[in-house]
Design a protein around this motif. Structure first.
Motif, short mmCIF file in Angstrom:
data_model
loop_
_atom_site.label_atom_id
_atom_site.label_comp_id
_atom_site.label_asym_id
_atom_site.label_seq_id
_atom_site.Cartn_x
_atom_site.Cartn_y
_atom_site.Cartn_z
N GLY A 41 -1.99 1.52 -9.34
CA GLY A 41 -0.87 1.36 -8.60
C GLY A 41 -0.06 0.17 -9.20
O GLY A 41 0.24 0.00 -10.17
N SER A 81 -2.56 -2.09 -3.96
CA SER A 81 -1.85 -1.12 -3.29
C SER A 81 -2.55 -0.07 -2.75
O SER A 81 -3.75 0.18 -3.39
CB SER A 81 -0.40 -0.81 -4.30
N GLY A 82 -2.00 0.82 -2.09
CA GLY A 82 -2.62 1.99 -1.53
C GLY A 82 -1.77 2.85 -0.90
O GLY A 82 -0.59 2.35 -0.32
N LEU A 83 -2.04 4.04 -0.44
CA LEU A 83 -1.34 5.08 0.12
C LEU A 83 -1.82 5.29 1.62
O LEU A 83 -2.82 5.17 1.91
CB LEU A 83 -1.46 6.46 -0.48
N THR A 134 4.48 9.81 4.31
CA THR A 134 3.52 8.86 3.72
C THR A 134 4.10 7.56 2.85
O THR A 134 5.43 7.27 3.03
CB THR A 134 3.08 9.51 2.10
N TYR A 135 3.40 6.50 2.99
CA TYR A 135 3.82 5.27 2.66
C TYR A 135 2.95 4.49 1.48
O TYR A 135 1.93 4.64 1.31
CB TYR A 135 3.81 4.11 4.04
N ARG A 136 3.81 3.46 0.66
CA ARG A 136 3.02 2.70 0.00
C ARG A 136 2.77 1.16 0.41
O ARG A 136 3.69 0.79 1.11
CB ARG A 136 3.57 2.49 -1.40
N SER A 143 -0.55 5.81 -4.52
CA SER A 143 0.60 5.25 -3.75
C SER A 143 1.65 5.47 -4.82
O SER A 143 2.83 5.16 -4.39
CB SER A 143 0.33 3.85 -3.34
N ILE A 172 -2.83 12.98 -4.32
CA ILE A 172 -2.48 12.64 -2.87
C ILE A 172 -3.02 13.90 -2.02
O ILE A 172 -2.92 13.59 -0.77
CB ILE A 172 -0.83 12.47 -2.73
N ASP A 210 -5.51 2.44 -4.32
CA ASP A 210 -5.42 2.73 -5.54
C ASP A 210 -6.61 1.69 -6.42
O ASP A 210 -6.59 2.11 -7.37
CB ASP A 210 -4.07 1.91 -5.88
N LEU A 252 7.69 6.43 1.50
CA LEU A 252 7.64 7.59 0.39
C LEU A 252 8.09 9.00 0.54
O LEU A 252 9.43 9.05 0.08
CB LEU A 252 6.20 7.68 -0.20
#
Length: 379
Positions: free
Chosen positions: A127, A66-68, A48-50, A97, A105, A122, A19
Protein backbone atom coordinates in the motif's frame (compact mmCIF):
# COMPACT_ATOMS: atom_id res chain seq x y z
CA UNK A 1 4.45 -14.96 19.30
CA UNK A 2 1.76 -12.56 20.46
CA UNK A 3 1.26 -9.09 19.07
CA UNK A 4 3.15 -6.19 20.57
CA UNK A 5 1.21 -4.80 23.56
CA UNK A 6 -0.83 -1.69 22.92
CA UNK A 7 0.90 1.67 23.31
CA UNK A 8 -0.32 5.21 22.88
CA UNK A 9 1.13 5.32 19.36
CA UNK A 10 0.03 1.94 18.05
CA UNK A 11 -3.09 2.30 15.98
CA UNK A 12 -3.09 6.10 16.03
CA UNK A 13 -4.94 7.33 12.96
CA UNK A 14 -2.75 9.46 10.68
CA UNK A 15 -5.12 10.06 7.77
CA UNK A 16 -8.33 8.84 6.17
CA UNK A 17 -9.09 9.09 2.46
CA UNK A 18 -12.49 8.39 0.94
CA UNK A 19 -12.14 5.97 -1.98
CA UNK A 20 -15.33 4.61 -3.55
CA UNK A 21 -19.07 4.68 -2.95
CA UNK A 22 -21.15 1.71 -4.05
CA UNK A 23 -24.43 3.48 -3.44
CA UNK A 24 -26.73 0.48 -3.58
CA UNK A 25 -26.68 -3.25 -3.09
CA UNK A 26 -26.89 -3.59 -6.87
CA UNK A 27 -23.67 -1.60 -7.25
CA UNK A 28 -21.88 -4.00 -4.89
CA UNK A 29 -23.38 -6.98 -6.72
CA UNK A 30 -22.08 -5.68 -10.03
CA UNK A 31 -18.56 -5.22 -8.67
CA UNK A 32 -18.42 -8.66 -7.08
CA UNK A 33 -19.91 -10.62 -9.95
CA UNK A 34 -17.45 -9.00 -12.35
CA UNK A 35 -14.78 -11.00 -10.53
CA UNK A 36 -16.90 -14.12 -9.96
CA UNK A 37 -17.68 -13.55 -6.26
CA UNK A 38 -21.09 -14.77 -5.13
CA UNK A 39 -23.12 -11.69 -4.04
CA UNK A 40 -25.67 -13.76 -2.16
CA UNK A 41 -24.95 -12.17 1.23
CA UNK A 42 -25.12 -8.58 -0.07
CA UNK A 43 -27.65 -6.36 1.70
CA UNK A 44 -26.35 -2.79 1.58
CA UNK A 45 -24.32 -0.34 -0.41
CA UNK A 46 -20.76 0.25 0.77
CA UNK A 47 -18.32 3.13 1.20
CA UNK A 48 -14.59 2.45 1.25
CA UNK A 49 -11.71 4.40 2.75
CA UNK A 50 -7.93 4.20 3.00
CA UNK A 51 -6.56 4.64 6.50
CA UNK A 52 -2.93 5.39 7.28
CA UNK A 53 -2.02 4.61 10.87
CA UNK A 54 0.90 4.24 13.22
CA UNK A 55 2.25 0.80 14.03
CA UNK A 56 5.60 -0.89 14.58
CA UNK A 57 7.87 -2.49 12.01
CA UNK A 58 9.20 -6.04 12.15
CA UNK A 59 12.03 -4.94 14.47
CA UNK A 60 9.73 -3.04 16.82
CA UNK A 61 10.51 0.45 15.57
CA UNK A 62 7.72 3.00 14.94
CA UNK A 63 6.41 3.18 11.38
CA UNK A 64 3.18 3.64 9.48
CA UNK A 65 1.00 1.27 7.49
CA UNK A 66 -2.16 1.52 5.43
CA UNK A 67 -5.33 -0.47 5.11
CA UNK A 68 -8.82 -0.53 3.66
CA UNK A 69 -11.98 0.12 5.66
CA UNK A 70 -15.39 -0.62 4.14
CA UNK A 71 -18.61 0.43 5.87
CA UNK A 72 -22.19 -0.54 5.06
CA UNK A 73 -24.55 2.21 4.00
CA UNK A 74 -27.29 1.64 6.53
CA UNK A 75 -28.63 3.16 9.73
CA UNK A 76 -26.89 0.83 12.15
CA UNK A 77 -24.78 2.72 14.65
CA UNK A 78 -23.07 -0.27 16.26
CA UNK A 79 -21.15 -2.58 13.94
CA UNK A 80 -19.32 -5.85 14.41
CA UNK A 81 -16.00 -5.98 12.57
CA UNK A 82 -14.78 -8.44 9.95
CA UNK A 83 -11.01 -8.35 9.39
CA UNK A 84 -9.71 -9.87 6.16
CA UNK A 85 -5.99 -10.39 5.55
CA UNK A 86 -5.04 -10.61 1.88
CA UNK A 87 -2.86 -13.15 0.10
CA UNK A 88 0.67 -12.73 -1.19
CA UNK A 89 1.42 -9.47 -3.00
CA UNK A 90 4.84 -8.61 -4.41
CA UNK A 91 4.08 -5.06 -5.55
CA UNK A 92 3.10 -2.19 -3.26
CA UNK A 93 0.25 -1.28 -5.61
CA UNK A 94 -1.34 -4.71 -5.19
CA UNK A 95 -2.82 -4.07 -1.76
CA UNK A 96 -6.46 -3.53 -0.76
CA UNK A 97 -6.30 0.18 0.02
CA UNK A 98 -4.59 1.19 -3.24
CA UNK A 99 -6.00 -1.27 -5.78
CA UNK A 100 -9.31 -1.56 -7.61
CA UNK A 101 -8.73 -5.29 -8.21
CA UNK A 102 -11.91 -6.96 -6.94
CA UNK A 103 -9.90 -10.01 -5.93
CA UNK A 104 -8.21 -7.78 -3.34
CA UNK A 105 -11.19 -5.68 -2.26
CA UNK A 106 -13.96 -8.23 -2.87
CA UNK A 107 -13.79 -9.79 0.60
CA UNK A 108 -14.12 -6.39 2.29
CA UNK A 109 -17.02 -5.45 0.00
CA UNK A 110 -18.71 -8.77 0.78
CA UNK A 111 -18.40 -8.38 4.54
CA UNK A 112 -19.42 -4.73 4.53
CA UNK A 113 -22.44 -5.30 2.29
CA UNK A 114 -23.53 -8.03 4.71
CA UNK A 115 -23.53 -5.46 7.52
CA UNK A 116 -20.04 -5.67 9.03
CA UNK A 117 -17.47 -2.94 9.32
CA UNK A 118 -14.75 -4.53 7.19
CA UNK A 119 -11.04 -3.87 7.61
CA UNK A 120 -8.30 -5.18 5.32
CA UNK A 121 -4.69 -4.44 6.29
CA UNK A 122 -2.15 -3.85 3.54
CA UNK A 123 0.57 -5.15 5.96
CA UNK A 124 3.93 -3.44 6.39
CA UNK A 125 5.62 -2.16 3.26
CA UNK A 126 2.62 -2.57 0.96
CA UNK A 127 0.00 0.00 0.00
CA UNK A 128 1.43 3.37 1.01
CA UNK A 129 3.51 1.95 3.87
CA UNK A 130 7.28 2.64 3.73
CA UNK A 131 10.01 0.08 3.18
CA UNK A 132 9.98 -3.48 1.92
CA UNK A 133 7.34 -5.99 2.96
CA UNK A 134 8.49 -8.63 5.50
CA UNK A 135 6.67 -11.52 3.82
CA UNK A 136 5.28 -14.30 6.05
CA UNK A 137 6.38 -12.50 9.21
CA UNK A 138 3.46 -13.37 11.46
CA UNK A 139 4.35 -11.00 14.34
CA UNK A 140 4.30 -7.90 12.13
CA UNK A 141 1.24 -9.11 10.21
CA UNK A 142 -0.48 -9.42 13.58
CA UNK A 143 0.49 -5.96 14.80
CA UNK A 144 -0.44 -4.37 11.46
CA UNK A 145 -3.85 -6.07 11.63
CA UNK A 146 -4.42 -5.18 15.26
CA UNK A 147 -3.35 -1.57 14.85
CA UNK A 148 -5.67 -1.17 11.85
CA UNK A 149 -8.54 -2.29 14.09
CA UNK A 150 -7.60 0.41 16.57
CA UNK A 151 -7.36 3.07 13.88
CA UNK A 152 -10.67 1.94 12.39
CA UNK A 153 -12.36 2.26 15.77
CA UNK A 154 -11.29 5.91 15.95
CA UNK A 155 -12.30 6.55 12.34
CA UNK A 156 -15.71 4.93 12.70
CA UNK A 157 -16.39 6.96 15.85
CA UNK A 158 -15.77 10.11 13.82
CA UNK A 159 -18.53 8.90 11.50
CA UNK A 160 -20.93 8.81 14.44
CA UNK A 161 -20.81 5.01 14.66
CA UNK A 162 -19.22 2.46 16.96
CA UNK A 163 -17.32 -0.78 16.55
CA UNK A 164 -18.44 -3.50 18.92
CA UNK A 165 -15.89 -5.61 20.75
CA UNK A 166 -16.44 -8.58 18.43
CA UNK A 167 -13.95 -9.19 15.62
CA UNK A 168 -14.52 -11.88 12.99
CA UNK A 169 -11.14 -12.67 11.44
CA UNK A 170 -10.50 -14.26 8.07
CA UNK A 171 -7.75 -14.21 5.51
CA UNK A 172 -6.53 -15.95 2.40
CA UNK A 173 -3.20 -17.68 1.69
CA UNK A 174 -0.57 -15.55 3.45
CA UNK A 175 -3.48 -13.85 5.16
CA UNK A 176 -4.78 -17.13 6.56
CA UNK A 177 -1.83 -17.26 8.93
CA UNK A 178 -2.27 -13.56 9.65
CA UNK A 179 -5.91 -14.18 10.63
CA UNK A 180 -4.89 -16.91 13.05
CA UNK A 181 -2.19 -14.63 14.44
CA UNK A 182 -4.76 -11.90 15.01
CA UNK A 183 -7.17 -14.31 16.71
CA UNK A 184 -4.39 -15.56 18.96
CA UNK A 185 -3.32 -12.02 19.89
CA UNK A 186 -6.87 -10.93 20.71
CA UNK A 187 -7.42 -14.03 22.83
CA UNK A 188 -4.21 -13.25 24.74
CA UNK A 189 -5.54 -9.79 25.64
CA UNK A 190 -3.38 -7.77 23.25
CA UNK A 191 -6.10 -5.11 23.09
CA UNK A 192 -8.34 -4.02 25.99
CA UNK A 193 -11.40 -3.53 23.73
CA UNK A 194 -11.46 -6.01 20.88
CA UNK A 195 -12.01 -9.73 21.22
CA UNK A 196 -12.06 -12.50 18.63
CA UNK A 197 -15.55 -13.87 17.97
CA UNK A 198 -14.61 -16.39 15.24
CA UNK A 199 -11.67 -17.12 12.91
CA UNK A 200 -11.98 -18.49 9.37
CA UNK A 201 -8.67 -18.78 7.49
CA UNK A 202 -8.67 -19.85 3.83
CA UNK A 203 -6.02 -21.93 2.04
CA UNK A 204 -3.11 -21.08 4.29
CA UNK A 205 0.52 -22.21 4.35
CA UNK A 206 0.44 -23.04 8.05
CA UNK A 207 3.31 -25.54 8.03
CA UNK A 208 5.96 -23.93 5.90
CA UNK A 209 8.84 -26.04 7.15
CA UNK A 210 7.33 -29.50 6.89
CA UNK A 211 4.57 -29.16 4.28
CA UNK A 212 4.99 -26.12 2.04
CA UNK A 213 8.76 -26.02 1.51
CA UNK A 214 9.09 -29.72 0.62
CA UNK A 215 6.14 -29.36 -1.79
CA UNK A 216 7.96 -26.55 -3.62
CA UNK A 217 10.34 -29.19 -4.95
CA UNK A 218 7.55 -31.42 -6.29
CA UNK A 219 4.97 -31.17 -9.09
CA UNK A 220 2.36 -30.38 -6.41
CA UNK A 221 3.25 -26.66 -6.69
CA UNK A 222 3.24 -24.83 -10.00
CA UNK A 223 6.96 -24.67 -10.94
CA UNK A 224 7.19 -20.96 -11.78
CA UNK A 225 5.24 -20.05 -8.67
CA UNK A 226 7.54 -22.31 -6.66
CA UNK A 227 10.43 -20.17 -7.91
CA UNK A 228 8.54 -16.99 -6.98
CA UNK A 229 7.60 -18.10 -3.47
CA UNK A 230 11.09 -19.44 -2.80
CA UNK A 231 12.76 -16.20 -3.85
CA UNK A 232 10.30 -14.10 -1.85
CA UNK A 233 10.80 -16.23 1.25
CA UNK A 234 14.58 -16.20 1.09
CA UNK A 235 14.78 -12.49 0.25
CA UNK A 236 12.34 -11.44 2.98
CA UNK A 237 13.81 -13.68 5.67
CA UNK A 238 17.38 -12.70 4.84
CA UNK A 239 16.42 -9.04 5.02
CA UNK A 240 14.95 -9.56 8.47
CA UNK A 241 16.94 -12.46 9.92
CA UNK A 242 20.25 -12.54 7.95
CA UNK A 243 20.02 -16.17 6.90
CA UNK A 244 22.78 -16.20 4.26
CA UNK A 245 26.03 -14.30 3.73
CA UNK A 246 25.63 -13.57 0.02
CA UNK A 247 22.85 -14.15 -2.53
CA UNK A 248 25.37 -16.09 -4.64
CA UNK A 249 25.50 -18.68 -1.87
CA UNK A 250 21.89 -19.70 -2.51
CA UNK A 251 20.93 -18.41 -5.98
CA UNK A 252 22.45 -19.71 -9.18
CA UNK A 253 23.53 -17.37 -11.96
CA UNK A 254 21.85 -15.63 -13.70
CA UNK A 255 19.39 -15.32 -10.79
CA UNK A 256 21.70 -13.91 -8.11
CA UNK A 257 20.13 -10.47 -8.50
CA UNK A 258 16.56 -11.77 -8.45
CA UNK A 259 15.90 -11.03 -4.73
CA UNK A 260 16.34 -7.30 -5.44
CA UNK A 261 13.12 -7.40 -7.48
CA UNK A 262 11.16 -8.39 -4.36
CA UNK A 263 11.39 -4.97 -2.70
CA UNK A 264 7.81 -3.91 -3.42
CA UNK A 265 8.61 -1.55 -6.29
CA UNK A 266 8.42 -4.11 -9.11
CA UNK A 267 5.06 -5.43 -10.35
CA UNK A 268 4.44 -9.08 -11.05
CA UNK A 269 4.46 -8.40 -14.78
CA UNK A 270 8.13 -7.51 -14.40
CA UNK A 271 9.07 -10.29 -11.99
CA UNK A 272 7.37 -13.36 -13.46
CA UNK A 273 9.29 -13.24 -16.78
CA UNK A 274 12.54 -12.96 -14.82
CA UNK A 275 11.93 -16.17 -12.87
CA UNK A 276 13.47 -19.50 -13.82
CA UNK A 277 11.08 -22.20 -15.01
CA UNK A 278 11.92 -24.51 -12.10
CA UNK A 279 13.20 -24.23 -8.57
CA UNK A 280 16.17 -26.46 -9.44
CA UNK A 281 17.36 -23.82 -11.89
CA UNK A 282 17.00 -21.17 -9.18
CA UNK A 283 18.99 -22.59 -6.28
CA UNK A 284 22.54 -23.68 -5.62
CA UNK A 285 23.03 -26.93 -3.68
CA UNK A 286 23.60 -24.79 -0.59
CA UNK A 287 20.36 -22.92 -1.23
CA UNK A 288 18.42 -26.15 -1.58
CA UNK A 289 19.95 -27.48 1.63
CA UNK A 290 19.05 -24.27 3.44
CA UNK A 291 15.41 -24.71 2.51
CA UNK A 292 15.06 -28.44 3.07
CA UNK A 293 17.19 -28.58 6.22
CA UNK A 294 16.87 -25.16 7.88
CA UNK A 295 19.00 -24.39 10.91
CA UNK A 296 19.80 -21.46 13.14
CA UNK A 297 17.98 -18.17 12.54
CA UNK A 298 16.10 -19.51 9.52
CA UNK A 299 14.72 -22.49 11.42
CA UNK A 300 13.72 -20.24 14.31
CA UNK A 301 11.91 -17.80 12.00
CA UNK A 302 10.03 -20.62 10.28
CA UNK A 303 9.00 -21.98 13.67
CA UNK A 304 7.47 -18.61 14.53
CA UNK A 305 5.51 -18.60 11.26
CA UNK A 306 4.27 -22.14 11.82
CA UNK A 307 3.30 -21.50 15.44
CA UNK A 308 -0.12 -20.11 14.44
CA UNK A 309 -1.38 -23.69 14.48
CA UNK A 310 0.69 -25.15 17.30
CA UNK A 311 1.15 -22.90 20.34
CA UNK A 312 -2.36 -21.92 21.40
CA UNK A 313 -5.77 -23.38 22.12
CA UNK A 314 -8.48 -21.21 20.51
CA UNK A 315 -11.33 -20.27 22.79
CA UNK A 316 -13.37 -19.02 19.83
CA UNK A 317 -14.80 -21.05 16.92
CA UNK A 318 -12.27 -21.70 14.15
CA UNK A 319 -12.89 -23.23 10.72
CA UNK A 320 -10.22 -23.98 8.12
CA UNK A 321 -11.45 -23.46 4.55
CA UNK A 322 -9.66 -25.06 1.60
CA UNK A 323 -9.96 -26.37 -1.97
CA UNK A 324 -8.65 -29.85 -2.77
CA UNK A 325 -5.71 -29.94 -5.16
CA UNK A 326 -4.42 -26.47 -4.21
CA UNK A 327 -1.31 -25.98 -6.35
CA UNK A 328 0.17 -23.18 -4.24
CA UNK A 329 -0.67 -23.68 -0.54
CA UNK A 330 -0.77 -27.47 -0.66
CA UNK A 331 -3.52 -29.20 1.31
CA UNK A 332 -1.01 -30.77 3.70
CA UNK A 333 -0.87 -27.35 5.37
CA UNK A 334 -4.57 -27.48 6.24
CA UNK A 335 -4.31 -31.10 7.34
CA UNK A 336 -1.48 -30.14 9.68
CA UNK A 337 -3.41 -27.24 11.18
CA UNK A 338 -6.50 -29.42 11.59
CA UNK A 339 -4.43 -32.01 13.46
CA UNK A 340 -2.57 -29.58 15.72
CA UNK A 341 -5.23 -26.93 16.36
CA UNK A 342 -8.22 -29.26 16.37
CA UNK A 343 -10.22 -26.93 14.11
CA UNK A 344 -12.66 -28.48 11.62
CA UNK A 345 -12.01 -28.16 7.90
CA UNK A 346 -14.44 -26.98 5.23
CA UNK A 347 -13.98 -28.17 1.65
CA UNK A 348 -15.33 -25.40 -0.58
CA UNK A 349 -14.86 -27.32 -3.81
CA UNK A 350 -12.79 -26.31 -6.80
CA UNK A 351 -13.04 -23.24 -9.02
CA UNK A 352 -10.31 -22.77 -11.62
CA UNK A 353 -11.98 -19.93 -13.48
CA UNK A 354 -9.89 -17.33 -11.64
CA UNK A 355 -6.65 -17.20 -13.65
CA UNK A 356 -6.79 -20.98 -14.00
CA UNK A 357 -5.60 -21.67 -10.44
CA UNK A 358 -7.37 -23.71 -7.76
CA UNK A 359 -5.65 -21.61 -5.09
CA UNK A 360 -7.05 -18.23 -6.16
CA UNK A 361 -10.41 -19.84 -6.85
CA UNK A 362 -10.60 -20.99 -3.24
CA UNK A 363 -10.85 -17.37 -2.04
CA UNK A 364 -13.72 -16.69 -4.43
CA UNK A 365 -15.54 -19.80 -3.24
CA UNK A 366 -14.80 -19.44 0.46
CA UNK A 367 -15.49 -15.76 1.17
CA UNK A 368 -19.30 -16.01 0.75
CA UNK A 369 -19.36 -19.16 2.91
CA UNK A 370 -17.25 -17.50 5.57
CA UNK A 371 -19.57 -14.48 5.50
CA UNK A 372 -22.61 -16.69 6.05
CA UNK A 373 -20.86 -18.44 8.94
CA UNK A 374 -19.98 -15.11 10.56
CA UNK A 375 -23.58 -13.94 10.10
CA UNK A 376 -24.81 -17.09 11.86
CA UNK A 377 -22.86 -15.98 14.92
CA UNK A 378 -24.29 -12.47 14.79
CA UNK A 379 -27.91 -13.47 14.17
Amino acid sequence: MAATPATAANGRLVSATALHTYATRADVDAALTADKFDPGTDRYGVRTYRLVYRTTDATGKPTTASGLVALPINDRVRLDTASFAHGTSIYKGDAPSVSDDVFLIGPALTFASAGFAAVAPDYLGLGVGPGAHPWMDIPSETTASLDLLRAARVFVARQGRQLSRDVYASGFSQGASAALGLGRALQSGADPWFRAAAVAPISGAYDFRHAEIPALFTPAVHPVLASAYTTYLLAAYDRLHDIYADPADVFQPPYVGLPALFDGTHPGEEIIPALPPTIDALLTPRGKALLLHPTGRFAKALAVADSVCTDWDPAMPVRLYYSPGDEEAVNANTAHCHATLGAPTVNVGVNTTYNGFVHEGSEVLAVPRVTRWFLDHVL
